[in-house]
Design a protein around this motif. Structure first.
Motif, PDB file in Angstrom:
ATOM      1  N   MET A   1      67.607  36.726  15.037  1.00 33.65           N
ATOM      2  CA  MET A   1      67.809  37.687  14.169  1.00 33.65           C
ATOM      3  C   MET A   1      68.976  38.649  14.533  1.00 33.65           C
ATOM      4  N   LYS A   2      69.596  39.012  13.389  1.00 31.83           N
ATOM      5  CA  LYS A   2      70.822  39.968  13.794  1.00 31.83           C
ATOM      6  C   LYS A   2      70.503  41.524  13.730  1.00 31.83           C
ATOM      7  N   PHE A   3      71.147  42.123  14.724  1.00 33.65           N
ATOM      8  CA  PHE A   3      71.004  43.568  14.599  1.00 33.65           C
ATOM      9  C   PHE A   3      72.180  44.231  14.772  1.00 33.65           C
ATOM     10  N   ALA A   4      72.114  45.370  14.020  1.00 34.40           N
ATOM     11  CA  ALA A   4      73.393  46.136  14.280  1.00 34.40           C
ATOM     12  C   ALA A   4      73.117  47.183  15.254  1.00 34.40           C
ATOM     13  N   LEU A   5      73.920  47.575  16.344  1.00 34.36           N
ATOM     14  CA  LEU A   5      73.865  48.616  17.107  1.00 34.36           C
ATOM     15  C   LEU A   5      74.805  49.459  16.953  1.00 34.36           C
ATOM     16  N   LEU A   6      74.437  50.773  16.210  1.00 33.33           N
ATOM     17  CA  LEU A   6      75.372  51.774  15.709  1.00 33.33           C
ATOM     18  C   LEU A   6      75.598  53.147  16.847  1.00 33.33           C
TER      19      LEU A   6
ATOM     20  N   LEU B   1      79.293  58.317  13.861  1.00 29.57           N
ATOM     21  CA  LEU B   1      79.539  56.826  14.058  1.00 29.57           C
ATOM     22  C   LEU B   1      80.525  56.599  14.739  1.00 29.57           C
ATOM     23  N   THR B   2      80.996  56.154  15.745  1.00 27.51           N
ATOM     24  CA  THR B   2      82.035  55.836  16.513  1.00 27.51           C
ATOM     25  C   THR B   2      82.373  54.392  16.903  1.00 27.51           C
ATOM     26  N   ALA B   3      81.262  53.434  16.931  1.00 29.32           N
ATOM     27  CA  ALA B   3      81.692  52.091  17.230  1.00 29.32           C
ATOM     28  C   ALA B   3      80.397  51.196  16.733  1.00 29.32           C
ATOM     29  N   TYR B   4      80.606  50.045  16.888  1.00 30.91           N
ATOM     30  CA  TYR B   4      79.259  49.094  16.395  1.00 30.91           C
ATOM     31  C   TYR B   4      79.402  47.789  16.923  1.00 30.91           C
ATOM     32  N   TYR B   5      78.110  47.112  17.383  1.00 35.02           N
ATOM     33  CA  TYR B   5      78.044  45.834  17.748  1.00 35.02           C
ATOM     34  C   TYR B   5      77.142  45.140  16.776  1.00 35.02           C
ATOM     35  N   VAL B   6      77.283  43.884  16.444  1.00 36.99           N
ATOM     36  CA  VAL B   6      76.485  42.979  15.690  1.00 36.99           C
ATOM     37  C   VAL B   6      76.031  41.959  16.855  1.00 36.99           C
ATOM     38  N   LEU B   7      74.596  41.972  16.966  1.00 35.21           N
ATOM     39  CA  LEU B   7      74.221  40.773  17.982  1.00 35.21           C
ATOM     40  C   LEU B   7      73.220  39.860  17.374  1.00 35.21           C
ATOM     41  N   GLU B   8      73.095  38.660  17.799  1.00 38.64           N
ATOM     42  CA  GLU B   8      72.117  37.984  17.395  1.00 38.64           C
ATOM     43  C   GLU B   8      71.187  37.528  18.575  1.00 38.64           C
ATOM     44  N   CYS B   9      70.084  38.478  18.219  1.00 38.34           N
ATOM     45  CA  CYS B   9      68.966  38.288  19.333  1.00 38.34           C
ATOM     46  C   CYS B   9      67.543  37.884  19.092  1.00 38.34           C
ATOM     47  N   ALA B  10      66.975  37.263  20.009  1.00 39.01           N
ATOM     48  CA  ALA B  10      65.586  36.561  19.804  1.00 39.01           C
ATOM     49  C   ALA B  10      64.641  37.770  19.372  1.00 39.01           C
ATOM     50  N   SER B  11      64.630  38.962  19.566  1.00 38.85           N
ATOM     51  CA  SER B  11      63.866  40.246  19.220  1.00 38.85           C
ATOM     52  C   SER B  11      64.472  41.397  19.357  1.00 38.85           C
ATOM     53  N   SER B  12      63.706  42.262  18.413  1.00 39.22           N
ATOM     54  CA  SER B  12      64.319  43.676  18.534  1.00 39.22           C
ATOM     55  C   SER B  12      64.115  44.287  19.958  1.00 39.22           C
ATOM     56  N   ALA B  13      63.320  43.934  20.603  1.00 42.30           N
ATOM     57  CA  ALA B  13      63.302  44.283  22.100  1.00 42.30           C
ATOM     58  C   ALA B  13      64.689  44.114  22.754  1.00 42.30           C
ATOM     59  N   GLU B  14      64.900  42.731  22.802  1.00 45.61           N
ATOM     60  CA  GLU B  14      66.328  42.345  23.527  1.00 45.61           C
ATOM     61  C   GLU B  14      67.478  43.323  22.820  1.00 45.61           C
ATOM     62  N   ALA B  15      67.380  43.734  21.706  1.00 44.84           N
ATOM     63  CA  ALA B  15      68.549  44.527  21.117  1.00 44.84           C
ATOM     64  C   ALA B  15      68.413  45.862  21.500  1.00 44.84           C
ATOM     65  N   VAL B  16      67.288  46.397  21.817  1.00 45.28           N
ATOM     66  CA  VAL B  16      67.075  47.699  22.431  1.00 45.28           C
ATOM     67  C   VAL B  16      67.547  47.794  23.682  1.00 45.28           C
ATOM     68  N   GLY B  17      67.189  46.614  24.278  1.00 44.07           N
ATOM     69  CA  GLY B  17      67.676  46.628  25.867  1.00 44.07           C
ATOM     70  C   GLY B  17      69.193  46.719  25.836  1.00 44.07           C
ATOM     71  N   VAL B  18      69.682  46.283  25.206  1.00 42.93           N
ATOM     72  CA  VAL B  18      71.337  46.201  24.914  1.00 42.93           C
ATOM     73  C   VAL B  18      71.676  47.901  24.663  1.00 42.93           C
ATOM     74  N   ALA B  19      70.925  48.292  23.574  1.00 44.59           N
ATOM     75  CA  ALA B  19      71.481  49.599  23.296  1.00 44.59           C
ATOM     76  C   ALA B  19      71.042  50.609  24.561  1.00 44.59           C
ATOM     77  N   GLU B  20      70.086  50.400  25.263  1.00 45.27           N
ATOM     78  CA  GLU B  20      69.890  51.161  26.400  1.00 45.27           C
ATOM     79  C   GLU B  20      70.884  51.277  27.359  1.00 45.27           C
ATOM     80  N   ARG B  21      71.633  50.073  27.450  1.00 42.42           N
ATOM     81  CA  ARG B  21      72.768  50.029  28.596  1.00 42.42           C
ATOM     82  C   ARG B  21      73.949  50.536  27.896  1.00 42.42           C
ATOM     83  N   ILE B  22      74.105  51.052  26.676  1.00 46.27           N
ATOM     84  CA  ILE B  22      75.209  51.676  26.032  1.00 46.27           C
ATOM     85  C   ILE B  22      75.173  53.192  26.213  1.00 46.27           C
ATOM     86  N   VAL B  23      73.931  53.724  25.965  1.00 46.78           N
ATOM     87  CA  VAL B  23      73.993  55.143  25.713  1.00 46.78           C
ATOM     88  C   VAL B  23      74.436  55.885  27.268  1.00 46.78           C
TER      89      VAL B  23
END
Length: 129
Positions: free
Chosen positions: A1-6, A78-100
């Protein structure tokens, strides 16, 4: 699944950052992009232009009107974005937590549809994966 991290931050706080802080943010994202690329989940990503250099096109009274400034007058923009292909929303949220951090004060994680996400008659859209 693709997720945008805004990624959102305060442009005034960004403008007040020291060169060392700017370099620190750059290094952090270079490392993260390399890790995400190596993991095979980074689809795209980029920094955005400053909010004060934004044009927003709106529909007003049935006419399209272009005007200066971002969509919202919020402190964080909005200052930047990543688009990720993740196995789950939890994986995408895990990456987001590393960005804040001190610079990126919030990250919105949003599912990206392979189409424009139009809902077929009678079909629902799930908020979670």
């Amino acid at each position: 699944m693709k997720f945008a991290l805004l990624m959102y931050s305060d442009p005034a706080e960004t403008a007040a950052m020291s060169r060392d802080q700017l370099r620190e943010v750059g290094r952090k994202h270079e490392r993260l992009r390399a890790e995400l690329t190596a993991a095979g989940i980074l689809v795209a990503g980029a920094g955005m232009g400053h909010a004060d250099q934004t044009t927003t096109v709106r529909l007003s009274g049935g006419a399209q009107v272009a005007g200066p400034g971002p969509l919202s007058a919020a402190r964080e923009q909005l200052t930047a974005y990543y688009v990720l292909e993740c196995a789950s929303s939890a994986e995408a949220v895990g990456v987001a937590e590393r960005i804040v951090d001190f610079h990126v004060t919030s990250v919105e994680v949003r599912h990206v549809h392979d189409s424009f996400g139009m809902v077929e008659a009678g079909a629902g859209v799930s908020a979670r994966s």
